[in-house]
Design a protein around this motif. Sequence first.
Motif, short mmCIF file in Angstrom:
data_model
loop_
_atom_site.label_atom_id
_atom_site.label_comp_id
_atom_site.label_asym_id
_atom_site.label_seq_id
_atom_site.Cartn_x
_atom_site.Cartn_y
_atom_site.Cartn_z
N LYS A 67 0.84 -1.20 0.00
CA LYS A 67 0.00 0.00 0.00
C LYS A 67 0.87 1.25 0.00
O LYS A 67 0.58 2.22 0.67
N GLN A 68 1.96 1.23 -0.74
CA GLN A 68 2.90 2.35 -0.77
C GLN A 68 2.19 3.67 -1.03
O GLN A 68 1.27 3.71 -1.81
N PRO A 69 2.60 4.73 -0.37
CA PRO A 69 3.74 4.85 0.53
C PRO A 69 3.41 4.53 1.98
O PRO A 69 4.24 4.74 2.86
N PHE A 70 2.21 4.02 2.22
CA PHE A 70 1.78 3.76 3.59
C PHE A 70 2.04 2.31 4.02
O PHE A 70 2.20 1.42 3.19
N CYS A 71 2.07 2.11 5.31
CA CYS A 71 2.37 0.80 5.90
C CYS A 71 1.17 -0.13 5.84
O CYS A 71 0.04 0.29 6.08
N ASP A 72 1.43 -1.40 5.54
CA ASP A 72 0.39 -2.43 5.62
C ASP A 72 0.78 -3.54 6.60
O ASP A 72 0.13 -4.57 6.66
N GLY A 73 1.85 -3.33 7.36
CA GLY A 73 2.29 -4.31 8.36
C GLY A 73 3.30 -5.32 7.84
O GLY A 73 3.72 -6.21 8.56
N VAL A 88 1.14 13.02 12.15
CA VAL A 88 -0.18 13.65 12.07
C VAL A 88 0.01 15.06 11.51
O VAL A 88 0.57 15.93 12.18
N PRO A 89 -0.43 15.29 10.26
CA PRO A 89 -0.32 16.65 9.70
C PRO A 89 -1.31 17.59 10.40
O PRO A 89 -2.38 17.16 10.84
N GLU A 90 -0.95 18.85 10.49
CA GLU A 90 -1.81 19.83 11.16
C GLU A 90 -3.06 20.14 10.34
O GLU A 90 -4.11 20.37 10.91
N LYS A 91 -2.91 20.16 9.01
CA LYS A 91 -4.06 20.50 8.17
C LYS A 91 -4.06 19.63 6.92
O LYS A 91 -3.06 19.00 6.58
N ASP A 92 -5.19 19.61 6.22
CA ASP A 92 -5.28 18.88 4.95
C ASP A 92 -4.24 19.46 3.99
O ASP A 92 -4.07 20.68 3.93
N SER A 93 -3.54 18.58 3.29
CA SER A 93 -2.52 19.06 2.36
C SER A 93 -2.18 18.00 1.32
O SER A 93 -2.40 16.81 1.52
N THR A 94 -1.65 18.49 0.21
CA THR A 94 -1.13 17.62 -0.84
C THR A 94 0.38 17.65 -0.69
O THR A 94 0.98 18.73 -0.70
N VAL A 95 0.98 16.47 -0.53
CA VAL A 95 2.42 16.39 -0.31
C VAL A 95 3.03 15.29 -1.17
O VAL A 95 2.32 14.45 -1.73
N TRP A 96 4.35 15.31 -1.26
CA TRP A 96 5.10 14.25 -1.95
C TRP A 96 5.82 13.44 -0.89
O TRP A 96 6.72 13.94 -0.21
N LEU A 97 5.40 12.16 -0.73
CA LEU A 97 6.05 11.28 0.24
C LEU A 97 7.10 10.44 -0.47
O LEU A 97 6.91 9.99 -1.60
N CYS A 98 8.20 10.23 0.20
CA CYS A 98 9.35 9.50 -0.36
C CYS A 98 8.97 8.09 -0.78
O CYS A 98 8.30 7.36 -0.04
N GLY A 99 9.40 7.71 -1.96
CA GLY A 99 9.15 6.36 -2.47
C GLY A 99 10.39 5.49 -2.43
O GLY A 99 10.31 4.27 -2.44
N CYS A 100 11.58 6.11 -2.35
CA CYS A 100 12.83 5.32 -2.35
C CYS A 100 13.23 4.89 -0.94
O CYS A 100 14.09 4.04 -0.78
N LYS A 101 12.61 5.48 0.08
CA LYS A 101 12.84 5.17 1.49
C LYS A 101 14.20 5.60 2.01
O LYS A 101 14.64 5.15 3.06
N HIS A 102 14.88 6.49 1.30
CA HIS A 102 16.21 6.95 1.73
C HIS A 102 16.26 8.47 1.96
O HIS A 102 17.34 9.04 2.06
N THR A 103 15.11 9.11 2.06
CA THR A 103 15.06 10.55 2.29
C THR A 103 15.73 10.94 3.61
O THR A 103 15.73 10.16 4.57
N ASN A 104 16.25 12.13 3.67
CA ASN A 104 16.81 12.65 4.92
C ASN A 104 15.77 13.50 5.65
O ASN A 104 16.09 14.11 6.67
#
Length: 129
Positions: A67-73, A88-104
């Motif tokens: 279920k990338q980028p989210f955890c499925d266990g 937990v984000p403070e407000k609704d937003s559109t973001v880019w979450l890391c897909g390579c899993k090596h972000t800093n």
Amino acid sequence: MNTLVTKLEQKWISLTLKQPWIAATAASKVSLSTIPPEPVIPSKKPFKVELVGGKRHSWCTCGHSRKQPFCDGAHKTRAPGLSPLRFVPEKDSTVWLCGCKHTNNPPYCDGTHKQDFILSAALHEHTDS
């Protein structure tokens, strides 16, 4: 035999050790590493997602989730030692979450996927096993 003497709360305690290093190396084939496993690379691009403010999200850190980028266990069996990053984000937003899993800057993409070590790496493919 070795004798170990230590002072604990003003009392002297004497312990006799019977070559523990021989028993431990001969009987155990368990790998004891303090280094967490490396994540696999499920994508060489970030995931554009809509986050709901005030809702807890679990970003996959191991790369094994279907279920990338989210955890499925999947980390429980495929990457023990890695856990999802909960946020937990403070407000609704559109973001880019890391897909390579090596972000800093987890869980957000920081462009690490553009580096040679990611570009030249093999993508993880799910198996049914």
